[in-house]
Write a protein that holds these residues in place. Sequence first.
Motif, PDB file in Angstrom:
ATOM      1  N   LEU A 173      62.297 -24.114 -57.105  1.00 35.36           N
ATOM      2  CA  LEU A 173      63.475 -24.949 -56.903  1.00 35.36           C
ATOM      3  C   LEU A 173      64.655 -24.353 -57.659  1.00 35.36           C
ATOM      4  N   GLN A 174      65.773 -24.183 -56.945  1.00 30.91           N
ATOM      5  CA  GLN A 174      66.965 -23.599 -57.557  1.00 30.91           C
ATOM      6  C   GLN A 174      68.099 -24.604 -57.734  1.00 30.91           C
ATOM      7  N   VAL A 175      68.105 -25.648 -56.891  1.00 27.32           N
ATOM      8  CA  VAL A 175      69.150 -26.663 -56.989  1.00 27.32           C
ATOM      9  C   VAL A 175      68.504 -28.037 -56.859  1.00 27.32           C
ATOM     10  N   LEU A 176      68.722 -28.868 -57.856  1.00 28.70           N
ATOM     11  CA  LEU A 176      68.280 -30.256 -57.795  1.00 28.70           C
ATOM     12  C   LEU A 176      69.529 -31.122 -57.731  1.00 28.70           C
ATOM     13  N   ARG A 182      68.106 -23.429 -48.945  1.00 31.22           N
ATOM     14  CA  ARG A 182      68.862 -23.130 -50.157  1.00 31.22           C
ATOM     15  C   ARG A 182      68.047 -23.402 -51.421  1.00 31.22           C
ATOM     16  N   HIS A 183      66.750 -23.632 -51.246  1.00 30.08           N
ATOM     17  CA  HIS A 183      65.847 -23.955 -52.360  1.00 30.08           C
ATOM     18  C   HIS A 183      66.396 -25.135 -53.151  1.00 30.08           C
ATOM     19  N   SER A 243      68.003 -35.551 -41.925  1.00 31.24           N
ATOM     20  CA  SER A 243      67.568 -34.183 -41.638  1.00 31.24           C
ATOM     21  C   SER A 243      67.154 -33.450 -42.913  1.00 31.24           C
ATOM     22  N   TYR A 244      67.019 -34.180 -44.010  1.00 34.30           N
ATOM     23  CA  TYR A 244      66.645 -33.587 -45.285  1.00 34.30           C
ATOM     24  C   TYR A 244      65.675 -34.515 -46.020  1.00 34.30           C
ATOM     25  N   LEU A 270      81.253 -30.775 -52.196  1.00 35.82           N
ATOM     26  CA  LEU A 270      79.798 -30.620 -52.251  1.00 35.82           C
ATOM     27  C   LEU A 270      79.301 -29.785 -51.081  1.00 35.82           C
ATOM     28  N   ALA A 271      79.834 -30.035 -49.894  1.00 38.55           N
ATOM     29  CA  ALA A 271      79.445 -29.245 -48.709  1.00 38.55           C
ATOM     30  C   ALA A 271      79.794 -27.768 -48.907  1.00 38.55           C
ATOM     31  N   ALA A 272      80.959 -27.489 -49.457  1.00 36.66           N
ATOM     32  CA  ALA A 272      81.367 -26.103 -49.701  1.00 36.66           C
ATOM     33  C   ALA A 272      80.451 -25.423 -50.715  1.00 36.66           C
ATOM     34  N   ALA A 273      80.072 -26.145 -51.763  1.00 36.31           N
ATOM     35  CA  ALA A 273      79.155 -25.591 -52.773  1.00 36.31           C
ATOM     36  C   ALA A 273      77.799 -25.297 -52.167  1.00 36.31           C
ATOM     37  N   LEU A 274      77.323 -26.189 -51.314  1.00 36.98           N
ATOM     38  CA  LEU A 274      76.041 -25.961 -50.635  1.00 36.98           C
ATOM     39  C   LEU A 274      76.125 -24.758 -49.716  1.00 36.98           C
ATOM     40  N   GLU A 275      77.240 -24.600 -49.059  1.00 37.16           N
ATOM     41  CA  GLU A 275      77.426 -23.451 -48.159  1.00 37.16           C
ATOM     42  C   GLU A 275      77.385 -22.153 -48.967  1.00 37.16           C
TER      43      GLU A 275
END
Length: 155
Positions: A44-47, A74-75, A102-103, A146-151
């Motif tokens: 896991l890289q992002v919680l 994106r782990h 979807s998640y 948040l969407a941009a960071a996930l991208e």
Amino acid sequence: MKKTWLLLLGLFSTVVMAVEPGERLAPWTLLDQFEQPYSLDEQLQVLLVARDMEGAKLLEAALQGKPKGYLEQRHALFLADISRMPGPIASLFAVPAMRDYSYRVLLDRQARVVPRYPAAAATVLWLDLREGRLLAQRSFTDASALAAALEQAGP
């Protein structure tokens, strides 16, 4: 007086349990919205952590239109504190509705895990992890940020 001491003790234990950069996250296992267990692992890289419904809605807005498996690529995983939600509401309405997401949503039904992480109300706390250790953390109050960071965390 007794209630004051209990409140202070509870606040102190939450502060003591907070994770600092460089520290290894304590292991935990939670069920998701499909009753499937997940145990914190070193991949896991992002919680992503939400303490309340506003935070969960923020993540939902950030993931609008994203394909199934977007977070997993994106782990990343989402951890939601639903401990304050009445049991019948959670089991009859909220959790069944989450099955349409979807998640994956890891559900902290008894506030055993989320209090370890300093997520503020109406935010999504982002914990950067490597091999089970906290590298950094940041909070989001805006779905587009948040969407941009996930991208940027893309596969």
